[in-house]
Design a protein around this motif. Structure first.
Motif, PDB file in Angstrom:
ATOM      1  N   GLY A   1     -11.531   1.164  -3.238  1.00 17.48           N
ATOM      2  CA  GLY A   1     -10.408   0.852  -4.115  1.00 17.48           C
ATOM      3  C   GLY A   1     -10.519  -0.553  -4.660  1.00 17.48           C
ATOM      4  N   PHE A   2      -9.592  -0.896  -5.513  1.00 14.55           N
ATOM      5  CA  PHE A   2      -9.547  -2.267  -6.019  1.00 14.55           C
ATOM      6  C   PHE A   2      -8.740  -3.113  -5.042  1.00 14.55           C
ATOM      7  CE2 PHE A   2      -7.275  -5.433  -8.737  1.00 14.55           C
ATOM      8  CZ  PHE A   2      -8.365  -6.267  -8.937  1.00 14.55           C
ATOM      9  N   ALA A   3      -7.472  -2.845  -4.943  1.00 11.99           N
ATOM     10  CA  ALA A   3      -6.637  -3.568  -3.982  1.00 11.99           C
ATOM     11  C   ALA A   3      -6.764  -2.920  -2.613  1.00 11.99           C
ATOM     12  CB  ALA A   3      -5.188  -3.533  -4.441  1.00 11.99           C
TER      13      ALA A   3
ATOM     14  N   THR B   1       3.089  -4.590  -1.761  1.00  9.91           N
ATOM     15  CA  THR B   1       3.579  -4.663  -3.142  1.00  9.91           C
ATOM     16  C   THR B   1       4.633  -3.602  -3.423  1.00  9.91           C
ATOM     17  OG1 THR B   1       1.368  -5.386  -3.784  1.00  9.91           O
ATOM     18  CG2 THR B   1       2.858  -4.783  -5.575  1.00  9.91           C
ATOM     19  N   ILE B   2       4.344  -2.367  -3.004  1.00 10.38           N
ATOM     20  CA  ILE B   2       5.263  -1.283  -3.369  1.00 10.38           C
ATOM     21  C   ILE B   2       6.303  -1.009  -2.288  1.00 10.38           C
ATOM     22  CG2 ILE B   2       3.553  -0.210  -4.890  1.00 10.38           C
ATOM     23  CD1 ILE B   2       3.096   1.909  -2.718  1.00 10.38           C
TER      24      ILE B   2
ATOM     25  N   LEU C   1       1.288   4.248   2.307  1.00 10.70           N
ATOM     26  CA  LEU C   1       0.443   5.006   1.378  1.00 10.70           C
ATOM     27  C   LEU C   1       0.235   6.420   1.890  1.00 10.70           C
ATOM     28  CD1 LEU C   1      -2.200   2.250   0.605  1.00 10.70           C
ATOM     29  CD2 LEU C   1      -0.432   3.111  -0.912  1.00 10.70           C
ATOM     30  N   PRO C   2       0.125   7.372   0.979  1.00 11.86           N
ATOM     31  CA  PRO C   2      -0.097   8.746   1.422  1.00 11.86           C
ATOM     32  C   PRO C   2      -1.453   8.911   2.125  1.00 11.86           C
ATOM     33  CG  PRO C   2      -0.197   8.564  -0.991  1.00 11.86           C
ATOM     34  CD  PRO C   2       0.261   7.260  -0.475  1.00 11.86           C
TER      35      PRO C   2
ATOM     36  N   VAL D   1      -2.354  -4.606   0.966  1.00 10.15           N
ATOM     37  CA  VAL D   1      -1.771  -5.332  -0.178  1.00 10.15           C
ATOM     38  C   VAL D   1      -0.902  -4.388  -1.010  1.00 10.15           C
ATOM     39  CG1 VAL D   1      -2.316  -6.616  -2.289  1.00 10.15           C
ATOM     40  CG2 VAL D   1      -3.736  -6.910  -0.253  1.00 10.15           C
ATOM     41  N   ILE D   2      -1.373  -3.179  -1.198  1.00  4.82           N
ATOM     42  CA  ILE D   2      -0.588  -2.218  -1.994  1.00  4.82           C
ATOM     43  C   ILE D   2       0.714  -1.883  -1.274  1.00  4.82           C
ATOM     44  CG2 ILE D   2      -0.565   0.047  -3.096  1.00  4.82           C
ATOM     45  CD1 ILE D   2      -3.605  -0.084  -3.190  1.00  4.82           C
TER      46      ILE D   2
ATOM     47  N   PHE E   1      -5.273   8.359   0.703  1.00  9.27           N
ATOM     48  CA  PHE E   1      -5.250   7.489  -0.472  1.00  9.27           C
ATOM     49  C   PHE E   1      -6.452   6.538  -0.451  1.00  9.27           C
ATOM     50  CE2 PHE E   1      -3.621   3.842  -2.976  1.00  9.27           C
ATOM     51  CZ  PHE E   1      -3.233   4.516  -4.115  1.00  9.27           C
TER      52      PHE E   1
END
Ligand code: ZN
Lengths: 350, 261
Positions: free
Chosen positions: A238-240, A248-249, A253-254, A244-245, A257
């Motif tokens: 991934g990028f992030a 942010t959100i 995460l599912p 971190v994701i 992912f």
């Protein structure tokens, strides 16, 4: 004045080392990703596996198929004909361009611990008889983070491959850019991407193999620029980074992912290839790209490869040769690293 | 003006600091905005279009912070999604076709980190821009006007000439992120800002950027017109030089510039 982020004496040398499949896991007991002891616990299914069996099985769990992280050396052993690599730029290292406190000490410690100079090994080898330039990132070195040494070695490899008309295969494994080298690390993304673009413009094949984990600046540069992008099963790509994701959100995460299967699903990888099929798959892809013109190039390459083979030091001699490398450097001080590439290795071996 | 790295970080992020659109308004005329990446969506974190720079048609691309809360939300605080980068690339390819120079204004904390961004290939979008910008057969000038954060900034920063405004910062990561990774303490951002060497003055010394564009006393916000005039002078000078080069010379110089970093 532009500062040169490389140590003057650390320019290209060549050495041969063999890592045959049966040697995988030897001499490297100290490395954190190498299982120790008779049994190894699989982090995915939790089963205890005989370490010997795990190593014989290309470091894949025989119960659930989990792919353990592999070192650069192990990869070459699994991938190249006779496990034979003609390594380039073996001593290319960084000089702490930001003068970051404590970095040199940490670097020296990691070098001693891993036996690596930095997080990538590049060179020329054969896969099912076909020559290719191969770069393998090692996740054990600063988590595979990319600084100036990795950027420089990759760039030189692509430039060499462009000159010699060879395909390039890069195995990515990276936590992203090397923080301690700051903006210089960021610029390696542009530098390597530039060399990839030139290689591509010359009509040459570039294959990336994304392994666990491939994130950050590596994903956002050469990892995603392959003509063909392969991934190992279950690899985080991934990028992030996931944490971190999540921050942010503000939610979890599912499941699955940013895993290799997720990338395939969303159209960012061509195929997921289990480790035991990787060599054969790469061999087939290389064969599929031998057009009439390409074949001619390859025959010439074959000759130069054999010449190089004859000139290269035998195993064991490699070490002593390496220690003397300082002597061989030809006033590299203010020279741009480009000037050093190409002939350097063959010449120095004589 | 002698201020610390951390003060520069705060100044670069300050509300009221001129944004890309402010400079577009002052530097160009007949700006005509172009929307969408043609694949998925319009990303308002990046503004792009065509305009006249004096007599010369140019393509302008800017990462755009909001000038108030509402606009900031619409523009996602200038954190682009993949479609923003793909729109930018579309406009650059269009500029190449019509032989227009490209002017980029960089101002982003970083590319957005989220589910959609990952699903749609944030990494791929940035990577493609890096490679394509390197080969784009028309001059590119990039100016970091406030914050240049990470790969998300670099994706508009592969250019023949890269400048920073006097108090702009450009770095691998935010000082807060850097501090939390390396010092395990995000409150050490001030120390991080210092250790990271992210000021325009550091970067010009490293040879990472080509020059520093001076800001009016106290910072760009104090006199936006003066700031625009300073940028204009630099752009005029460089465009003239770059347009004299053949495409081969231009691309070779661009390659060598990044090759030596
Ligand atoms: Zn298992």
């Amino acid at each position: 004045m532009k500062m040169n982020p490389f140590k003057a004496k650390q320019y290209a040398t060549s050495k041969v080392y063999h890592t045959r499949p049966q040697e995988i896991g030897q001499q490297e007991e100290e490395r954190p990703n190498i299982p120790e002891g008779i049994m190894t616990k699989c982090p995915k299914c939790g089963k205890a596996i005989y370490t010997k069996l795990l190593l014989a099985n290309l470091k894949c769990c025989n119960e659930c198929g989990h792919h353990f992280k592999a070192s650069a050396k192990e990869r070459f052993g699994m991938l190249l004909d006779d496990g034979e690599l003609f390594e380039y730029d073996a001593t290319c290292t960084t000089v702490n361009p930001l003068n970051f406190p404590g970095y040199e000490e940490k670097l020296a410690k990691t070098q001693a611990k891993t036996g690596l100079v930095d997080g990538i090994v590049t060179g020329k080898g054969k896969i099912e008889g076909q020559p290719a330039m191969v770069g393998v990132m090692d996740p054990a070195f600063f988590m595979g983070s990319m600084g100036t040494a990795i950027g420089e070695k990759l760039t030189r490899m692509f430039e060499r491959a462009t000159k010699e008309g060879l395909p390039v295969i890069v195995f990515t494994a990276s936590g992203g850019a090397r923080m301690q080298e700051g903006i210089f690390s960021l610029m390696q993304m542009a530098k390597v991407s530039a060399a990839v673009a030139k290689h591509s413009e010359a009509g040459l094949l570039y294959i990336t193999v994304l392994t666990d984990p491939t994130t950050g600046g590596v994903t956002a540069s050469f990892a995603m620029l392959g003509d063909i992008i392969l991934a190992e099963p279950g690899a985080l790509i991934g990028f992030a980074g996931p944490r971190v994701i999540e921050q942010t959100i503000g939610q979890k995460l599912p499941e699955g992912f940013q895993r290799a299967e997720f990338l395939l699903e969303h159209g960012f990888a061509d195929q997921i290839v289990p480790r035991d099929q990787l060599k054969q798959t790469l061999g087939t892809i290389l064969k599929l790209h031998q057009t009439a013109g390409g074949k001619k190039l390859q025959e010439e390459e074959e000759k130069s490869f054999q010449k190089e083979e004859a000139k290269s030091p035998k195993r064991g001699e490699a070490e002593s040769f390496q220690m003397e490398e300082g002597k061989y450097s030809e006033k590299p001080k203010e020279k741009s690293s480009r000037d050093m590439e190409g002939k350097s290795s063959e010449k120095k071996v004589n | 003006m002698n201020i610390t790295a951390w003060e520069k970080v705060k100044l670069a992020r300050m509300a009221g600091r001129p944004t890309g659109l402010d400079y577009i308004e002052l530097l160009f005329h007949d700006f005509f905005e172009l929307h969408g990446d043609r694949f998925f969506a319009e990303d308002r974190a990046i503004v792009g279009g065509i305009a006249f720079f004096g007599e010369l048609p140019v393509t302008v691309i800017a990462q755009q912070k909001g000038r108030n809360t509402k606009e900031n939300i619409a523009r996602n605080f200038s954190m682009p999604h993949p479609e923003g980068y793909r729109k930018a690339l579309r406009l650059m390819k269009q500029a190449e076709k019509f032989h227009r120079p490209v002017i980029c204004f960089v101002d982003t904390p970083g590319a957005f980190c989220g589910l959609g961004a990952e699903e749609r290939g944030q990494g791929e979008a940035i990577a493609t821009n890096l490679a394509e910008m390197m080969m784009l057969k028309t001059p590119i000038i990039s100016v970091v006007i406030s914050e240049g954060g990470s790969g998300g900034a670099l994706a508009l920063g592969v250019a023949d000439k890269v400048y920073m405004l006097e108090h702009a910062v450009y770095s691998i990561l935010s000082p807060e992120g850097f501090a939390s990774i390396l010092y395990k303490d995000s409150s050490k951002a001030e120390q991080a800002a210092n250790d990271m060497k992210l000021t325009a003055q550091d970067l010009v010394q490293f040879g990472i950027i080509d020059g520093v564009i001076p800001e009016p006393r106290g910072g760009a916000h104090n006199n936006c017109r003066q700031m625009a005039r300073n940028i204009k002078k630099t752009l005029e000078h460089d465009l003239k030089l770059l347009q004299q080069l053949s495409v081969d010379e231009l691309l070779e110089k661009r390659y060598q510039k990044f090759r030596n970093m």
